[in-house]
Design a protein around this motif. Structure first.
Motif, PDB file in Angstrom:
ATOM      1  N   GLY A 145       0.853  -1.321   0.073  1.00 40.90           N
ATOM      2  CA  GLY A 145       0.136   0.008   0.063  1.00 40.90           C
ATOM      3  C   GLY A 145       0.733   1.284  -0.104  1.00 40.90           C
ATOM      4  O   GLY A 145       0.724   2.259  -0.718  1.00 40.90           O
ATOM      5  N   THR A 146       1.872   1.309   0.795  1.00 42.57           N
ATOM      6  CA  THR A 146       2.686   2.556   0.875  1.00 42.57           C
ATOM      7  C   THR A 146       3.432   2.586  -0.504  1.00 42.57           C
ATOM      8  O   THR A 146       3.537   3.763  -1.098  1.00 42.57           O
ATOM      9  CB  THR A 146       3.748   2.177   1.836  1.00 42.57           C
ATOM     10  N   SER A 147       3.992   1.573  -1.238  1.00 46.84           N
ATOM     11  CA  SER A 147       4.614   1.881  -2.520  1.00 46.84           C
ATOM     12  C   SER A 147       3.476   2.441  -3.510  1.00 46.84           C
ATOM     13  O   SER A 147       3.757   3.115  -4.277  1.00 46.84           O
ATOM     14  CB  SER A 147       5.313   0.468  -3.036  1.00 46.84           C
ATOM     15  N   ILE A 148       2.025   1.779  -3.738  1.00 42.95           N
ATOM     16  CA  ILE A 148       1.284   2.324  -4.557  1.00 42.95           C
ATOM     17  C   ILE A 148       0.851   3.568  -4.333  1.00 42.95           C
ATOM     18  O   ILE A 148       1.036   4.401  -5.166  1.00 42.95           O
ATOM     19  CB  ILE A 148      -0.085   1.283  -4.214  1.00 42.95           C
ATOM     20  N   LEU A 149       0.905   4.094  -3.078  1.00 37.06           N
ATOM     21  CA  LEU A 149       0.532   5.305  -2.777  1.00 37.06           C
ATOM     22  C   LEU A 149       1.549   6.461  -2.993  1.00 37.06           C
ATOM     23  O   LEU A 149       1.277   7.482  -3.549  1.00 37.06           O
ATOM     24  CB  LEU A 149      -0.020   5.522  -1.151  1.00 37.06           C
ATOM     25  N   VAL A 182      12.295   6.029  -1.059  1.00 35.63           N
ATOM     26  CA  VAL A 182      12.158   4.945  -0.626  1.00 35.63           C
ATOM     27  C   VAL A 182      11.007   4.209  -0.450  1.00 35.63           C
ATOM     28  O   VAL A 182      10.860   2.942  -0.566  1.00 35.63           O
ATOM     29  CB  VAL A 182      12.820   5.213   0.978  1.00 35.63           C
ATOM     30  N   ALA A 183       9.876   5.059  -0.131  1.00 28.63           N
ATOM     31  CA  ALA A 183       8.714   4.491  -0.131  1.00 28.63           C
ATOM     32  C   ALA A 183       7.990   3.806  -1.396  1.00 28.63           C
ATOM     33  O   ALA A 183       7.337   2.706  -1.540  1.00 28.63           O
ATOM     34  CB  ALA A 183       7.512   5.477   0.248  1.00 28.63           C
ATOM     35  N   GLN A 184       8.354   4.336  -2.669  1.00 31.33           N
ATOM     36  CA  GLN A 184       8.003   3.879  -3.917  1.00 31.33           C
ATOM     37  C   GLN A 184       8.893   2.231  -4.278  1.00 31.33           C
ATOM     38  O   GLN A 184       8.140   1.652  -4.925  1.00 31.33           O
ATOM     39  CB  GLN A 184       8.408   5.016  -4.943  1.00 31.33           C
ATOM     40  N   GLU A 185      10.135   2.393  -3.559  1.00 31.54           N
ATOM     41  CA  GLU A 185      10.788   1.249  -3.797  1.00 31.54           C
ATOM     42  C   GLU A 185      10.501  -0.078  -2.825  1.00 31.54           C
ATOM     43  O   GLU A 185      10.966  -0.974  -3.076  1.00 31.54           O
ATOM     44  CB  GLU A 185      12.406   1.666  -3.795  1.00 31.54           C
ATOM     45  N   PHE A 186       9.500   0.108  -1.958  1.00 30.37           N
ATOM     46  CA  PHE A 186       9.008  -1.043  -1.223  1.00 30.37           C
ATOM     47  C   PHE A 186       8.381  -2.168  -2.028  1.00 30.37           C
ATOM     48  O   PHE A 186       8.238  -3.155  -1.604  1.00 30.37           O
ATOM     49  CB  PHE A 186       7.949  -0.482  -0.096  1.00 30.37           C
ATOM     50  N   ALA A 187       8.114  -1.697  -3.284  1.00 33.62           N
ATOM     51  CA  ALA A 187       7.588  -3.056  -4.115  1.00 33.62           C
ATOM     52  C   ALA A 187       8.761  -3.946  -4.362  1.00 33.62           C
ATOM     53  O   ALA A 187       8.255  -5.229  -4.433  1.00 33.62           O
ATOM     54  CB  ALA A 187       7.195  -2.180  -5.628  1.00 33.62           C
ATOM     55  N   ILE A 202      -3.068  -2.758   2.716  1.00 33.11           N
ATOM     56  CA  ILE A 202      -2.575  -3.880   1.989  1.00 33.11           C
ATOM     57  C   ILE A 202      -1.197  -3.954   2.061  1.00 33.11           C
ATOM     58  O   ILE A 202      -0.490  -3.058   2.079  1.00 33.11           O
ATOM     59  CB  ILE A 202      -3.214  -3.674   0.561  1.00 33.11           C
ATOM     60  N   SER A 203      -0.831  -5.308   2.524  1.00 32.27           N
ATOM     61  CA  SER A 203       0.523  -5.467   2.824  1.00 32.27           C
ATOM     62  C   SER A 203       1.079  -6.737   2.145  1.00 32.27           C
ATOM     63  O   SER A 203       1.913  -7.520   3.080  1.00 32.27           O
ATOM     64  CB  SER A 203       0.579  -5.795   4.410  1.00 32.27           C
TER      65      SER A 203
END
Length: 327
Positions: free
Chosen positions: A167-171, A190-195, A266-267
């Motif tokens: 969810g963090t990456s998507i947002l 960094v948040a985008q790269e959580f994928a 979503i996780s």
């Protein structure tokens, strides 16, 4: 593109030419006019099949679609073998969109050594954004199948990696400009790269070799929803320490910005496990380079308790995922 089945020339050029990974178990795979796939197994193995659509986002949809289904298979202890795809595209979609999507799908499949065995691709007025449904096929030895229903009273409850990664990456990708109005570019990046953390196949493999009672990947409804489903399926109670649930600071910041609950986001990438010896399993996961933590215990009865220092409350059945409040 025109409404209806994708033309054969486009199918060959932008779908089949993107498929490279092959498995020896796949006897019959993707081809023009082929409506089915065939997989051969040994006498002491069984099929494990899972299906999931991605509907909440069009960002990295090919990447997400594969990981969601492969994670389901891994949660059962199965080795993923192949996938069948249904891709529904809106009328305004371009062939380049389809080709890019198939590139994402094949890349994710290649990383997991999974073959795209076939499927269906269509342009339809029934959708206003791309939808990818994946049916995954895996194999597991007889007697090695793990289910969400396997947790027993006294088992330790573990969470791998961190909650809210998907969810963090998507947002962070879909709402990048809004977030950059408050946060530094590095935090958003960094948040985008959580994928990159979305696959739970590595931790499932460690757990299968170390001994595990139950596994459940954390998807829609977040960690709270997954805890409820694990307990409900297994017929156990829970005592969970909220402060022990692992969460990244970037997730906290993104959720605070949108005023949503990270525990109900979503996780994918986080796996719930039940184990008779959670601390040993955590050490083995850490040794494999996978962050993990014991967050509580399974108990007798039906009480599903969340503790936050001196405060406590009860888990509720899963709600609509927090992501849908924003996208």
């Amino acid at each position: 593109m025109r409404v209806g089945k994708i033309p054969e020339s486009v199918l060959k050029r932008s779908v089949f030419q993107q498929i490279h990974t092959r498995r020896e178990e796949v006897f019959l795979g993707a081809g023009v006019g082929e409506d089915c796939a065939a997989v051969k197994l040994l006498e002491d193995e069984m099929f494990v099949i899972s299906t999931d659509p991605v509907t909440g986002t069009a960002t990295d949809i090919g990447h997400l679609a594969i990981h969601v289904t492969l994670n389901d298979l891994a949660s059962s202890g199965a080795e993923p073998v192949g996938v069948m795809l249904t891709i529904l595209l809106p009328e305004q979609a371009q062939e380049t969109d389809l080709k890019q999507m198939m590139g994402q799908i094949e890349k994710a499949c290649a990383q997991a050594n999974v073959q795209i065995m076939g499927g269906h691709t269509e342009v339809t007025r029934a959708v206003n954004q791309p939808i990818v449904n994946v049916c995954g096929v895996g194999k597991v030895k007889i007697g090695r199948l793990v289910s969400t229903a396997g947790a027993k009273p006294g088992d330790d409850i573990l969470a791998t990696k961190w909650i809210g990664l998907e969810g963090t990456s998507i947002l962070a990708k879909e709402k990048e400009q809004e977030l950059l109005g408050r946060y530094p570019k590095e935090l958003v990046k960094v948040a985008q790269e959580f994928a990159q953390y979305l696959s739970v196949l590595p931790e499932a493999a460690v757990a299968m070799e170390s001994g595990v009672s139950a596994m459940h990947d954390v998807t829609e409804g977040g960690i709270f929803g997954a805890l409820w489903e694990l307990a409900e399926s297994s017929g156990v109670g829970l005592e969970i320490d909220l402060k022990k649930i692992p969460v990244k600071q970037e997730t906290i910041e993104v959720c605070e910005f949108f005023n949503i609950n990270p525990y109900e986001l979503i996780s994918s990438g986080c796996m719930l496990m039940a184990s008779p010896d959670g601390n040993t399993l955590v050490r083995k996961l850490n040794k494999a380079g996978i962050h993990a933590a014991v967050i509580g215990k399974a108990t007798t009865g039906n009480d599903r308790i969340l503790r936050n220092e001196e405060e406590q409350r009860f888990l509720e059945p899963p709600k609509t995922d927090e992501l849908y409040k924003i996208v």
